[in-house]
Write a protein that holds these residues in place. Structure first.
Motif, PDB file in Angstrom:
ATOM      1  N   UNK A  69      32.607  44.711  44.447  1.00 53.95           N
ATOM      2  CA  UNK A  69      33.378  43.556  44.351  1.00 53.95           C
ATOM      3  C   UNK A  69      34.271  43.504  42.998  1.00 53.95           C
ATOM      4  N   UNK A  70      35.616  43.889  43.056  1.00 54.15           N
ATOM      5  CA  UNK A  70      36.541  43.840  41.786  1.00 54.15           C
ATOM      6  C   UNK A  70      36.934  42.487  41.598  1.00 54.15           C
ATOM      7  N   UNK A  71      37.065  42.144  40.550  1.00 57.82           N
ATOM      8  CA  UNK A  71      37.695  40.690  40.230  1.00 57.82           C
ATOM      9  C   UNK A  71      38.941  40.645  39.975  1.00 57.82           C
ATOM     10  N   UNK A  72      39.701  39.743  40.170  1.00 55.88           N
ATOM     11  CA  UNK A  72      41.036  39.700  39.704  1.00 55.88           C
ATOM     12  C   UNK A  72      41.465  38.652  38.948  1.00 55.88           C
ATOM     13  N   UNK A  73      42.562  38.933  38.046  1.00 56.12           N
ATOM     14  CA  UNK A  73      43.022  37.866  37.086  1.00 56.12           C
ATOM     15  C   UNK A  73      44.458  38.056  36.930  1.00 56.12           C
ATOM     16  N   UNK A  74      45.226  36.938  36.883  1.00 54.28           N
ATOM     17  CA  UNK A  74      46.530  37.001  37.000  1.00 54.28           C
ATOM     18  C   UNK A  74      47.113  35.717  35.796  1.00 54.28           C
ATOM     19  N   UNK A  75      48.002  36.511  34.683  1.00 57.62           N
ATOM     20  CA  UNK A  75      48.152  35.888  33.386  1.00 57.62           C
ATOM     21  C   UNK A  75      49.730  35.825  33.620  1.00 57.62           C
ATOM     22  N   UNK A  76      50.292  34.516  33.026  1.00 60.94           N
ATOM     23  CA  UNK A  76      51.471  34.435  32.865  1.00 60.94           C
ATOM     24  C   UNK A  76      51.988  33.006  33.084  1.00 60.94           C
ATOM     25  N   UNK A  77      53.104  32.640  32.899  1.00 60.95           N
ATOM     26  CA  UNK A  77      53.759  31.518  33.151  1.00 60.95           C
ATOM     27  C   UNK A  77      53.544  31.050  34.545  1.00 60.95           C
ATOM     28  N   UNK A  78      53.141  29.789  34.703  1.00 56.94           N
ATOM     29  CA  UNK A  78      52.917  29.215  36.058  1.00 56.94           C
ATOM     30  C   UNK A  78      52.121  30.250  37.231  1.00 56.94           C
ATOM     31  N   UNK A  79      51.280  31.027  36.215  1.00 56.02           N
ATOM     32  CA  UNK A  79      50.779  32.130  37.438  1.00 56.02           C
ATOM     33  C   UNK A  79      49.709  31.583  38.271  1.00 56.02           C
ATOM     34  N   UNK A  80      49.456  32.069  39.597  1.00 51.60           N
ATOM     35  CA  UNK A  80      48.727  31.835  40.619  1.00 51.60           C
ATOM     36  C   UNK A  80      48.524  32.886  41.556  1.00 51.60           C
ATOM     37  N   UNK A  81      47.425  33.000  42.052  1.00 45.38           N
ATOM     38  CA  UNK A  81      47.199  34.213  42.867  1.00 45.38           C
ATOM     39  C   UNK A  81      46.283  33.613  44.142  1.00 45.38           C
ATOM     40  N   UNK A  82      46.233  34.123  45.384  1.00 45.21           N
ATOM     41  CA  UNK A  82      45.813  33.580  46.315  1.00 45.21           C
ATOM     42  C   UNK A  82      44.185  34.062  46.735  1.00 45.21           C
ATOM     43  N   UNK A  83      43.891  35.105  45.966  1.00 49.62           N
ATOM     44  CA  UNK A  83      42.584  35.981  46.154  1.00 49.62           C
ATOM     45  C   UNK A  83      42.063  36.182  44.707  1.00 49.62           C
ATOM     46  N   UNK A  84      41.007  36.154  44.624  1.00 48.42           N
ATOM     47  CA  UNK A  84      40.366  36.446  43.229  1.00 48.42           C
ATOM     48  C   UNK A  84      39.323  37.590  43.225  1.00 48.42           C
ATOM     49  N   UNK A  85      39.026  38.251  44.263  1.00 47.42           N
ATOM     50  CA  UNK A  85      38.351  39.403  44.555  1.00 47.42           C
ATOM     51  C   UNK A  85      38.552  40.330  45.442  1.00 47.42           C
ATOM     52  N   UNK A  86      38.235  41.580  45.451  1.00 46.88           N
ATOM     53  CA  UNK A  86      38.693  42.670  46.503  1.00 46.88           C
ATOM     54  C   UNK A  86      37.331  43.216  46.754  1.00 46.88           C
ATOM     55  N   UNK A  87      36.900  43.583  47.974  1.00 49.15           N
ATOM     56  CA  UNK A  87      35.877  44.115  48.267  1.00 49.15           C
ATOM     57  C   UNK A  87      35.955  45.854  48.420  1.00 49.15           C
ATOM     58  N   UNK A  88      35.208  46.570  47.643  1.00 46.87           N
ATOM     59  CA  UNK A  88      35.344  47.991  47.843  1.00 46.87           C
ATOM     60  C   UNK A  88      34.326  48.681  48.739  1.00 46.87           C
ATOM     61  N   UNK A  89      34.652  49.457  49.706  1.00 47.16           N
ATOM     62  CA  UNK A  89      33.597  50.242  50.264  1.00 47.16           C
ATOM     63  C   UNK A  89      33.656  51.568  49.986  1.00 47.16           C
ATOM     64  N   UNK A  90      32.666  52.248  49.588  1.00 50.84           N
ATOM     65  CA  UNK A  90      32.765  53.509  49.143  1.00 50.84           C
ATOM     66  C   UNK A  90      33.913  54.058  48.366  1.00 50.84           C
ATOM     67  N   UNK A  91      34.284  52.971  47.301  1.00 54.10           N
ATOM     68  CA  UNK A  91      34.948  53.325  46.290  1.00 54.10           C
ATOM     69  C   UNK A  91      36.538  52.882  46.640  1.00 54.10           C
ATOM     70  N   UNK A  92      36.817  52.175  47.720  1.00 47.59           N
ATOM     71  CA  UNK A  92      38.219  51.643  48.250  1.00 47.59           C
ATOM     72  C   UNK A  92      38.160  50.375  48.786  1.00 47.59           C
TER      73      UNK A  92
END
Length: 613
Positions: A69-92
Motif C-alpha cells: 500500500x502506497x500512501x498519498x499526500x497532497x500539499x498546497x493552497x486549499x489542497x484536498x484529495x479524495x483518496x489517501x492510498x493505492x493498493x499495489x499488486x505485484x509492483x503496480x
C-alpha cells in the motif's frame, strides 16, 4: 556469537541519517524505486489517474512484492484529495483521485521509506478549445485543454496528433449508450510522454463518455496515454456492454497506456491487430474482448474486473489464419469471473501471474493453448478446459506453479460432450490444491489417460494418467502464506525437472515450478543485519550499510546487509534495521538470533562473514 544489542540514540541524529541517505539514494538511482506516474497538471474537480509502480534496480516491476500500500499526500493552497492510498499488486496499481486546490500543488506517494513526487500546475485559467463534428482531411494537432462537446469524426486520410500534456475532456451521460463517441477513420497519434501523458476523460465525472471507435486501414498509436470514465457506448459482446476502445478491421498499438474506471469493458476488437505493452487496465466491467484479432499483450496488468455478468480479465475468441495471440509478462488479478478466458483460439501464455479471480484463473475452450513459466494462485479453479465432441483441445503446461486454488487443474464436461478429447501435457510443474469443498489437485470428467504428467510435484497423483517421475512431497516454498513461491534450500523440486529440459540459468538441471531456485556458490553462514562484522547488531551496522551505499566503503558480506531479505542492499535495509532497533519495528528475518544459512538464497555476495565461523 554476541547477538544483537538494542541501544538508545538521539532521534534527531537517527532521522537526519535516514533522510539524508534516502535523498542520496534517490539521486543515485540505487535500489528499488517508487514511481508516481500521473499528469503534471490538474483541473479542480476532474479526477486524476495516479498510477504507482515499484520497480527493481533493473527497471522491471518488483513482482515478488505480492501486495503493498502506497500512501498519498497532497500539499498546497486549499489542497484536498479524495483518496489517501493505492493498493499495489505485484509492483503496480492505480487510483482515480479527485484533486482540489488552488495554484501549484505537490503530490507525493510513499512506500517503505521510498518516495516519488510530482508538482501539479493548475489549469483553471487555461483556455478550452471546443470541438465536434468532423476534423479536416489533413494534419490536425491538439495541445492544452480540448473539450469534445458532441460526436467527433477523424476522416479517412486525416491525421490527429495529440501533443504531450494535452487534456481531452469529453461530454458523457449518466447511463445508457449515448455518451459522446470519437470515430477514428484516419490515423490517431496520441503522443504523451512519461512526465506529460495525454489524458482522455469525462468533462463531468458523473457522466461517462462513449468510445474511441477505430475503423480504418491506417495504424493508430496511444503512447503514454490515460483513458478514464468511458464506456457509455453501444453495447455488445460477451458482457453486452459498451467499450472504451472499439476496433474493427484496424491496427492499434498501445504503449505505457492506462485504461481505467470504465462504465463498460476496456476494449472490443474484431478483425484487427492489437499490440499492448506496459499497459494497465483496471476497474472496469471486463478487460479486452477480441475476435478474429491478433494480440500481443506484453508486460501489462489487468485488475479489478467487477460485476455480475462475465467479468473476465480478458476474453480471447478465435483468431484469423496466421494471427498470433500471446500474453507474456502479464499480471491478471482480482475479478468476479475468469481471469483469462478463451474460445476456440490458439494462445500462448508465458511468464504471467494469474491470481484472485472468483471462478477460473485460466479457462480454455477448444484448440491449442501453451502455458509456461506462470504462477496461478488464489482462484477457485486454477486451469480448466472444456470442448465439444467434434472439436478437441490440447493444453501444454510447462514450468507452472498452480497453488492455493480450490481445484488445481480441471477437465470439464460442461454440455454433455461425452466423447470429447481434452489432452493435457504437464511437465516440470507444481500443482497443489487449496482448501474448500471438493478441493482437488486434478479433477477430470474424462478418462485420466488423456493426461500426461511428468516430473511434477503434485498434491495427489492422478491414477491412470500417463507420464511418470512425479513427486508428492511438499514443495517447500519459501513462505506460501506470504505468497512467496520461491523454492527453499532442500526443496525436493530442486534439480528434479525433466533432464531433457533446458538447464536452469545457473547451469544445473531444470527445477520444478515456475521459478528456478537460485544458488549461491557456497551458501555462507552469516547473521542478518550484522553488516559491520563486530559480532553484534546495532547502529554501527546501519552506518556500515549507508557507507557502503553512499561513501564507497566496502562490505564483506552483502547478504548480512540485506536486513529486510528482499535480495538487494539499499536504503530500505538501513531504515528497516534502525526501525527495529529504536522504534519497535519487525526483527530482521532469519538468521538473526545467531549464525546460519540463508533460507531465501539470492545473488548477493558474502565473501567474508567475519563474525561467523
Amino acid at each position: 556469537m554476541q547477538g544483537y544489542t538494542q541501544r538508545t540514540v538521539p532521534w534527531g541524529l537517527l532521522l537526519t541519517a535516514m533522510l539524508i541517505s534516502a535523498s542520496q539514494l534517490l539521486s543515485a538511482g540505487e535500489g528499488p524505486r517508487l514511481e508516481l506516474l500521473t499528469r503534471d497538471s490538474y483541473l479542480p474537480g476532474i479526477p486524476l489517474l495516479l498510477r504507482i509502480e515499484l520497480r527493481s534496480p533493473d527497471g522491471s516491476l518488483h513482482r515478488e512484492r505480492w501486495n503493498a500500500v502506497a500512501r498519498l499526500r497532497l500539499e498546497g493552497q486549499d489542497a484536498g484529495i479524495s483518496v489517501d492510498e493505492v493498493l499495489l499488486r505485484n509492483g503496480i496499481g492505480s487510483a482515480l483521485a479527485t484533486i482540489e486546490g488552488t495554484g501549484e500543488l505537490r503530490l507525493s506517494a510513499s512506500l517503505d521509506g521510498l518516495e516519488s513526487a510530482r508538482t501539479l500546475a493548475d489549469l483553471s485559467d487555461e483556455p478550452r478549445q471546443e470541438v465536434s463534428g468532423e476534423l479536416p482531411e489533413d494534419l490536425t494537432e491538439w495541445s492544452g485543454v480540448i473539450h469534445v462537446t458532441d460526436n467527433l469524426t477523424l476522416p479517412a486520410g486525416g491525421t490527429l496528433r495529440i501533443l504531450p500534456g494535452a487534456l481531452v475532456l469529453i461530454d458523457g451521460v449518466e447511463d445508457g449508450t449515448n455518451g459522446t463517441d470519437f470515430n477514428v477513420r484516419g490515423k490517431l497519434e496520441s503522443l504523451g510522454t512519461r512526465d506529460r501523458p495525454v489524458t482522455f476523460t469525462a468533462s463531468n465525472p458523473a457522466e461517462a463518455w462513449g468510445e474511441m471507435d477505430h475503423d480504418g486501414e491506417e495504424e493508430s498509436i496511444y503512447r503514454h496515454t490515460i483513458l478514464t470514465r468511458a464506456g457509455n457506448a453501444p453495447e455488445g459482446g460477451h458482457t453486452d456492454s459498451g467499450a472504451t476502445i472499439n476496433a474493427d478491421d484496424t491496427r492499434i498499438t498501445f504503449e505505457h497506456t492506462s485504461i481505467t474506471d470504465i462504465a463498460g469493458k476496456t476494449m472490443d476488437a474484431e478483425d484487427s491487430e492489437i499490440v499492448m505493452r506496459d499497459c494497465l487496465l483496471q476497474r472496469s466491467v471486463m478487460g479486452p474482448e477480441i475476435e478474429g484479432t491478433a494480440l500481443i499483450f506484453e508486460n501489462s496488468a489487468i485488475f479489478d474486473m467487477r460485476g455480475d455478468n462475465d467479468n473476465d480479465g480478458i476474453y480471447l475468441h478465435d483468431q484469423n489464419t496466421g494471427q498470433e495471440i500471446r500474453l507474456s509478462g502479464c499480471i491478471v488479478a482480482g475479478g468476479d469471473d475468469d481471469a483469462i478466458d478463451t474460445l476456440d483460439s490458439d494462445v500462448t501464455i508465458e511468464d504471467c501471474i494469474v491470481r484472485d479471480f472468483a471462478d477460473k484463473g485460466i479457462s480454455l475452450f477448444h484448440d491449442d493453448v501453451t502455458i509456461r513459466r506462470c504462477l496461478v494462485v488464489g482462484n477457485d479453479i486454477g486451469i480448466s478446459c472444456k470442448t465439444h465432441d467434434d472439436e478437441g483441445a490440447n493444453v501444454t503446461i510447462d514450468h507452472v506453479t498452480v497453488a492455493g486454488n480450490r481445484i488445481g487443474i480441471e477437465s470439464r464436461n460442461r454440455d454433455g460432450e461425452d466423447e470429447a478429447e481434452i489432452n493435457y501435457s504437464i511437465a516440470n510443474s507444481i500443482i497443489r490444491p487449496g482448501a474448500g469443498e471438493g478441493a482437488a489437485t486434478i479433477r477430470t470428467d474424462y478418462d485420466p489417460d488423456f493426461f500426461t504428467i511428468s516430473y511434477c510435484n503434485l498434491g495427489q497423483a492422478l491414477e491412470g494418467a500417463g507420464g511418470g517421475n512425479n513427486l508428492v512431497a511438499p514443495p517447500a516454498f519459501v513462505d506460501e502464506t506470504a505468497h512467496d513461491f520461491r523454492l527453499s534450500p532442500g526443496s525436493p523440486c530442486i534439480d528434479a525437472g525433466d533432464p531433457d529440459s533446458p538447464p536452469d540459468p545457473d547451469g544445473s538441471r531444470s527445477d520444478i515450478g515456475y521459478r528456478s531456485y537460485t544458488r549461491t556458490a557456497a551458501e555462507p553462514i552469516f547473521m542478518r543485519g550484522e553488516a559491520s562484522g563486530d559480532g553484534s547488531i546495532d547502529i554501527t551496522d546501519a552506518v556500515t550499510i549507508l557507507s557502503y551505499l553512499f561513501a564507497g566503503a566496502g562490505i564483506s558480506c552483502a547478504t548480512s546487509g540485506d536486513s529486510n531479505d528482499d535480495g538487494t542492499v539499499d536504503i530500505t535495509d538501513a531504515i528497516y534495521l534502525l526501525t527495529w532497533l529504536f522504534s519497535g519495528g519487525n526483527q530482521p528475518p532469519p538468521p538473526v538470533d545467531g549464525c546460519g544459512r540463508d533460507p531465501t538464497p539470492d545473488n548477493l555476495d558474502c565473501r567474508e562473514p567475519t563474525a561467523c565461523p
